[in-house]
Design an enzyme around this catalytic site. Sequence first.
Site, PDB file in Angstrom:
ATOM      1  CG  ASP A  59      26.141  -8.151  -9.242  1.00 44.72           C
ATOM      2  OD1 ASP A  59      24.971  -7.988  -8.855  1.00 44.72           O
ATOM      3  OD2 ASP A  59      26.468  -8.141 -10.437  1.00 44.72           O
ATOM      4  CB  SER A 100      24.086  -6.480 -13.058  1.00 46.30           C
ATOM      5  OG  SER A 100      23.906  -7.031 -11.784  1.00 46.30           O
ATOM      6  CB  THR A 153      29.329  -6.155 -13.388  1.00 44.26           C
ATOM      7  OG1 THR A 153      28.072  -6.373 -12.747  1.00 44.26           O
ATOM      8  CG2 THR A 153      29.995  -4.959 -12.748  1.00 44.26           C
ATOM      9  CD  GLU A 269      30.538  -8.012 -10.873  1.00 47.20           C
ATOM     10  OE1 GLU A 269      29.341  -7.761 -10.679  1.00 47.20           O
ATOM     11  OE2 GLU A 269      30.933  -8.651 -11.862  1.00 47.20           O
ATOM     12  CG  ASP A 274      23.076 -10.495  -8.126  1.00 43.48           C
ATOM     13  OD1 ASP A 274      22.250  -9.888  -7.421  1.00 43.48           O
ATOM     14  OD2 ASP A 274      22.829 -10.871  -9.286  1.00 43.48           O
ATOM     15  CG  HIS A 278      19.428 -13.552  -8.172  1.00 43.39           C
ATOM     16  ND1 HIS A 278      18.268 -12.871  -8.413  1.00 43.39           N
ATOM     17  CD2 HIS A 278      20.427 -12.779  -8.663  1.00 43.39           C
ATOM     18  CE1 HIS A 278      18.554 -11.725  -9.044  1.00 43.39           C
ATOM     19  NE2 HIS A 278      19.859 -11.646  -9.188  1.00 43.39           N
ATOM     20  CG  ASP A 316      25.354  -4.332  -9.369  1.00 49.26           C
ATOM     21  OD1 ASP A 316      25.180  -4.719  -8.190  1.00 49.26           O
ATOM     22  OD2 ASP A 316      25.488  -5.127 -10.319  1.00 49.26           O
ATOM     23  CG  HIS A 317      21.419  -4.665  -8.230  1.00 51.54           C
ATOM     24  ND1 HIS A 317      21.278  -5.843  -7.539  1.00 51.54           N
ATOM     25  CD2 HIS A 317      22.042  -4.992  -9.389  1.00 51.54           C
ATOM     26  CE1 HIS A 317      21.777  -6.830  -8.243  1.00 51.54           C
ATOM     27  NE2 HIS A 317      22.262  -6.344  -9.368  1.00 51.54           N
TER      28      HIS A 317
HETATM   29 ZN   LIG Z   1      21.163 -10.099 -10.043  1.00 47.46          ZN
END
Ligand SMILES: [Zn+2]
Length: 378
Positions: A59, A100, A153, A269, A274, A278, A316-317
């Site tokens: 992620d 996500s 996810t 995952e 992620d 952040h 996913d990004h």
């Molecule tokens: Zn995120």
Amino acid sequence: MKKITLIVLAASLLAVSCKHKEEEKVLQYYETPNPYEIVDVAMPPVDNEVRNVIIMIGDGMGLEQVSCAWVVNHGKLNLDRFPTVGLSRTYCTNELITDSGAGGTALSSGMKTGYSHVGTAADSTDIPSVLVKAQELGKKTGVVVTCHFADATPCDFCCHNEYRYNQDDLIADYVTCGVDYLAGGGLDWFTVNRKDGRDITKEMAAAGYTVALTEDALMKAELPVIGILAPDNLPVAMERGDLYRRSVARGLDILSRESGDKGFVMMLEGSCIDDWLHGNDIGKAMEELLDFDRTIGDVLQWAAADGHTLVVVTADHNTGALTLQDGNLEEGRIGVAFGSESHNGIAVPFYAWGPGSDAFTGIRENDEWGRLIASFVR
Ligand SMILES: [Zn+2]
């Protein structure tokens, strides 16, 4: 003469201002206390029959994060073993910068959808994930994550809602998702966090699941099982040790045993990479990514022995607008800066290994990658 003097003056002023900026730049430095050796495996022939498909999602894991982890582990990652790579464009139907929910749904269902949608199309109708296709073909299915089960996810693969923060509804969908092996965190989301007073663990038990609340119980349980091993996300990588890897290994073991020649499909995952991007915490993000990469090494070892397993890894990004600006490869040290606390629209890498992997090349939309994955579930 006068002109030359002016040029020299301008050049020296520029040099001073660049140096000034250099001094002002505050980088976060990181090196890991636990570098590791990567696995040494022979890949089975690409034209072997594909029976099992393992989809691994980091992620927020862009090429920047992978590059940083590669330096931190002294110039090696298990990801280096993947012979085939491509790029994935992640935007969703109504936003350039995805989340996500929509990013994972494109991979799970082969369809781009709206921001914050989870297993639903842009018009909010439910769309089946690749795990449903696998179930219809008589395959076994599994999902193993480091986050809580209400996070986007795992829900992209098991649940349906137009809004990822309708967590009570999403968690209730696990009762009927039909996934054989589930492991992750988030007991509170099944029980005390709920506004409706329902205890979804009881409903899962009534539906035939073994609800394993300890690692010991998860390791002993037969299918179907849900291992809920923490009140919220699993503990951070440095604290949980090899818990995620052991949960994945148990899944590989029991799903392969119970599925026989039919095979299985799993989504694994590295969820919390992620979260720490952040939070702009490079150390915690790196330890999550390195744990994910160690898990990739375990999966490759298992898949090399099996010979009929396609393994794909992507994100996913991209998150954090991370830049690698300083460091030392021999010492495994990075100096980085974050440009954002949010997602961004930079394409993410897509890696493939094993039978069928040679198809996974090029620059594609995330939904096209999803459809390509599903085409190997047969
Ligand atoms: Zn995120």
